[in-house]
Motif scaffolding. Sequence first.
Motif, PDB file in Angstrom:
ATOM      1  N   MET A   1      70.320  58.954 143.968  1.00 19.39           N
ATOM      2  CA  MET A   1      69.472  59.020 142.773  1.00 19.39           C
ATOM      3  C   MET A   1      69.192  60.481 142.421  1.00 19.39           C
ATOM      4  SD  MET A   1      65.707  57.421 142.008  1.00 19.39           S
ATOM      5  CE  MET A   1      66.376  55.785 141.909  1.00 19.39           C
ATOM      6  N   LEU A   2      69.283  60.790 141.139  1.00 19.67           N
ATOM      7  CA  LEU A   2      69.022  62.145 140.654  1.00 19.67           C
ATOM      8  C   LEU A   2      67.690  62.167 139.908  1.00 19.67           C
ATOM      9  CD1 LEU A   2      69.771  65.073 140.018  1.00 19.67           C
ATOM     10  CD2 LEU A   2      71.140  64.221 138.089  1.00 19.67           C
ATOM     11  N   ILE A   3      66.761  62.967 140.417  1.00 18.81           N
ATOM     12  CA  ILE A   3      65.436  63.123 139.822  1.00 18.81           C
ATOM     13  C   ILE A   3      65.286  64.575 139.387  1.00 18.81           C
ATOM     14  CG2 ILE A   3      62.947  63.021 140.250  1.00 18.81           C
ATOM     15  CD1 ILE A   3      63.638  60.905 142.449  1.00 18.81           C
ATOM     16  N   ARG A  74      76.896  66.306 142.680  1.00 17.78           N
ATOM     17  CA  ARG A  74      77.836  65.186 142.887  1.00 17.78           C
ATOM     18  C   ARG A  74      78.093  64.902 144.374  1.00 17.78           C
ATOM     19  NH1 ARG A  74      80.191  63.492 138.122  1.00 17.78           N
ATOM     20  NH2 ARG A  74      80.172  64.994 136.397  1.00 17.78           N
ATOM     21  N   PRO A  75      78.355  65.933 145.211  1.00 17.58           N
ATOM     22  CA  PRO A  75      78.573  65.645 146.638  1.00 17.58           C
ATOM     23  C   PRO A  75      77.383  64.942 147.295  1.00 17.58           C
ATOM     24  CG  PRO A  75      79.349  67.849 146.124  1.00 17.58           C
ATOM     25  CD  PRO A  75      78.607  67.363 144.916  1.00 17.58           C
ATOM     26  N   ALA A  76      76.163  65.376 146.946  1.00 19.56           N
ATOM     27  CA  ALA A  76      74.973  64.760 147.537  1.00 19.56           C
ATOM     28  C   ALA A  76      74.813  63.319 147.067  1.00 19.56           C
ATOM     29  CB  ALA A  76      73.734  65.575 147.194  1.00 19.56           C
ATOM     30  N   VAL A  82      69.039  61.344 147.791  1.00 20.83           N
ATOM     31  CA  VAL A  82      68.182  61.588 146.633  1.00 20.83           C
ATOM     32  C   VAL A  82      68.257  63.082 146.345  1.00 20.83           C
ATOM     33  CG1 VAL A  82      65.815  61.574 145.761  1.00 20.83           C
ATOM     34  CG2 VAL A  82      66.632  59.691 147.202  1.00 20.83           C
ATOM     35  N   VAL A  83      68.512  63.420 145.083  1.00 20.51           N
ATOM     36  CA  VAL A  83      68.577  64.826 144.669  1.00 20.51           C
ATOM     37  C   VAL A  83      67.408  65.094 143.719  1.00 20.51           C
ATOM     38  CG1 VAL A  83      69.930  66.597 143.481  1.00 20.51           C
ATOM     39  CG2 VAL A  83      71.089  64.875 144.887  1.00 20.51           C
ATOM     40  N   ASP A 123      68.479  59.894 136.784  1.00 23.02           N
ATOM     41  CA  ASP A 123      67.897  58.550 136.861  1.00 23.02           C
ATOM     42  C   ASP A 123      66.425  58.581 136.471  1.00 23.02           C
ATOM     43  OD1 ASP A 123      70.158  56.951 138.208  1.00 23.02           O
ATOM     44  OD2 ASP A 123      69.958  58.705 139.507  1.00 23.02           O
ATOM     45  N   MET A 124      65.796  59.733 136.698  1.00 24.63           N
ATOM     46  CA  MET A 124      64.372  59.871 136.398  1.00 24.63           C
ATOM     47  C   MET A 124      64.087  61.341 136.099  1.00 24.63           C
ATOM     48  SD  MET A 124      61.193  58.978 138.962  1.00 24.63           S
ATOM     49  CE  MET A 124      59.524  58.712 138.339  1.00 24.63           C
ATOM     50  N   THR A 125      63.362  61.585 135.025  1.00 21.98           N
ATOM     51  CA  THR A 125      62.972  62.954 134.677  1.00 21.98           C
ATOM     52  C   THR A 125      61.454  63.023 134.566  1.00 21.98           C
ATOM     53  OG1 THR A 125      65.047  63.415 133.522  1.00 21.98           O
ATOM     54  CG2 THR A 125      63.159  64.794 132.962  1.00 21.98           C
ATOM     55  N   ILE A 126      60.865  63.849 135.418  1.00 22.56           N
ATOM     56  CA  ILE A 126      59.419  64.092 135.379  1.00 22.56           C
ATOM     57  C   ILE A 126      59.178  65.233 134.399  1.00 22.56           C
ATOM     58  CG2 ILE A 126      57.369  64.635 136.744  1.00 22.56           C
ATOM     59  CD1 ILE A 126      58.867  62.172 137.810  1.00 22.56           C
ATOM     60  N   LEU A 127      58.499  64.948 133.302  1.00 24.74           N
ATOM     61  CA  LEU A 127      58.215  65.979 132.294  1.00 24.74           C
ATOM     62  C   LEU A 127      56.736  66.333 132.339  1.00 24.74           C
ATOM     63  CD1 LEU A 127      58.989  67.779 129.916  1.00 24.74           C
ATOM     64  CD2 LEU A 127      58.663  65.806 128.398  1.00 24.74           C
ATOM     65  N   LEU A 128      56.440  67.547 132.786  1.00 23.09           N
ATOM     66  CA  LEU A 128      55.061  68.027 132.806  1.00 23.09           C
ATOM     67  C   LEU A 128      54.695  68.519 131.408  1.00 23.09           C
ATOM     68  CD1 LEU A 128      54.993  70.012 136.176  1.00 23.09           C
ATOM     69  CD2 LEU A 128      54.311  67.648 135.747  1.00 23.09           C
ATOM     70  N   VAL A 129      53.624  67.953 130.869  1.00 20.66           N
ATOM     71  CA  VAL A 129      53.202  68.287 129.504  1.00 20.66           C
ATOM     72  C   VAL A 129      51.827  68.954 129.560  1.00 20.66           C
ATOM     73  CG1 VAL A 129      52.738  67.408 127.192  1.00 20.66           C
ATOM     74  CG2 VAL A 129      54.485  66.300 128.621  1.00 20.66           C
ATOM     75  N   VAL A 130      51.744  70.117 128.941  1.00 20.51           N
ATOM     76  CA  VAL A 130      50.506  70.891 128.968  1.00 20.51           C
ATOM     77  C   VAL A 130      50.369  71.607 127.621  1.00 20.51           C
ATOM     78  CG1 VAL A 130      51.643  72.936 129.943  1.00 20.51           C
ATOM     79  CG2 VAL A 130      49.216  72.582 130.356  1.00 20.51           C
ATOM     80  N   PRO A 131      49.149  71.773 127.097  1.00 18.92           N
ATOM     81  CA  PRO A 131      48.996  72.563 125.877  1.00 18.92           C
ATOM     82  C   PRO A 131      49.589  73.952 126.073  1.00 18.92           C
ATOM     83  CG  PRO A 131      46.956  71.398 126.354  1.00 18.92           C
ATOM     84  CD  PRO A 131      47.845  71.210 127.550  1.00 18.92           C
ATOM     85  N   VAL A 132      50.265  74.454 125.065  1.00 19.60           N
ATOM     86  CA  VAL A 132      50.919  75.755 125.190  1.00 19.60           C
ATOM     87  C   VAL A 132      49.894  76.853 125.477  1.00 19.60           C
ATOM     88  CG1 VAL A 132      52.325  77.479 124.000  1.00 19.60           C
ATOM     89  CG2 VAL A 132      52.876  75.050 123.769  1.00 19.60           C
ATOM     90  N   SER A 133      48.704  76.717 124.936  1.00 21.02           N
ATOM     91  CA  SER A 133      47.667  77.728 125.189  1.00 21.02           C
ATOM     92  C   SER A 133      47.314  77.794 126.674  1.00 21.02           C
ATOM     93  CB  SER A 133      46.408  77.424 124.368  1.00 21.02           C
ATOM     94  OG  SER A 133      45.906  76.124 124.678  1.00 21.02           O
ATOM     95  N   VAL A 134      47.302  76.635 127.332  1.00 22.92           N
ATOM     96  CA  VAL A 134      47.020  76.595 128.768  1.00 22.92           C
ATOM     97  C   VAL A 134      48.174  77.227 129.536  1.00 22.92           C
ATOM     98  CG1 VAL A 134      46.677  75.068 130.758  1.00 22.92           C
ATOM     99  CG2 VAL A 134      45.541  74.557 128.585  1.00 22.92           C
ATOM    100  N   ALA A 135      49.402  76.890 129.142  1.00 26.65           N
ATOM    101  CA  ALA A 135      50.580  77.472 129.790  1.00 26.65           C
ATOM    102  C   ALA A 135      50.571  78.989 129.656  1.00 26.65           C
ATOM    103  CB  ALA A 135      51.857  76.890 129.186  1.00 26.65           C
TER     104      ALA A 135
END
Length: 199
Positions: A1-3, A74-76, A82-83, A123-135
């Motif tokens: 699985m690719l995360i 690919r090899p993993a 799990v990658v 297989d799964m993408t974790i997207l961290l969302v934050v106001p740009v001002s905070v970033a």
Amino acid sequence: MLITLEGIDGAGKSTLYAGLKGRLLDLDPLFTREPGSPYLGDAVRRAIAKNDDPLVEAALFVADHAVHLSDVVRPALSCGRVVISDRYSDSRFAYQEVSLQGVHPNPKQWLSAVHEGWSVRPDMTILLVVPVSVAMSRLAGRVEQEHFERQEFLEAVQKNYLARAAEDPSRFLLVDACGSPETILDFVEMSIRAKLKRE
């Protein structure tokens, strides 16, 4: 699985990546990142620092992605591991679509074409969302900032990320990155484990 872990600069991605390394030891995942090719990563970083040809920069990112897939991902995956990758192809679409505005007539179409048929969909993408001002406030302490780390640039990048998530909602998990690092880590760890159980 690719995360994959994604988000604008200052979203807390590196902190999450480091935390997951400790939390997921029992799964023996392969932790990796882009850009990361031993012989292309330096070229990518030099292109970013030089910041004089967005097309060269984008092409180097794609080449680095190809090597990453061939040598690491690919090899993993073929061994059943799990990658977990800190940045992946979504970063290219989010960032380079902005960089290539005015340089290429249709950046999204070009990026889609160069990835077509050989890149591996996560297989799964974790997207961290934050106001740009905070970033931006989190980035303020960095000694050297890349040209990506400007408010108007990151606002456009975040819009691209959210658009990609809307196009592929079954893959993306959007995470409010304004919480404490520990709360975010708990939630993401739980979500990854639940995803693995379902597969």
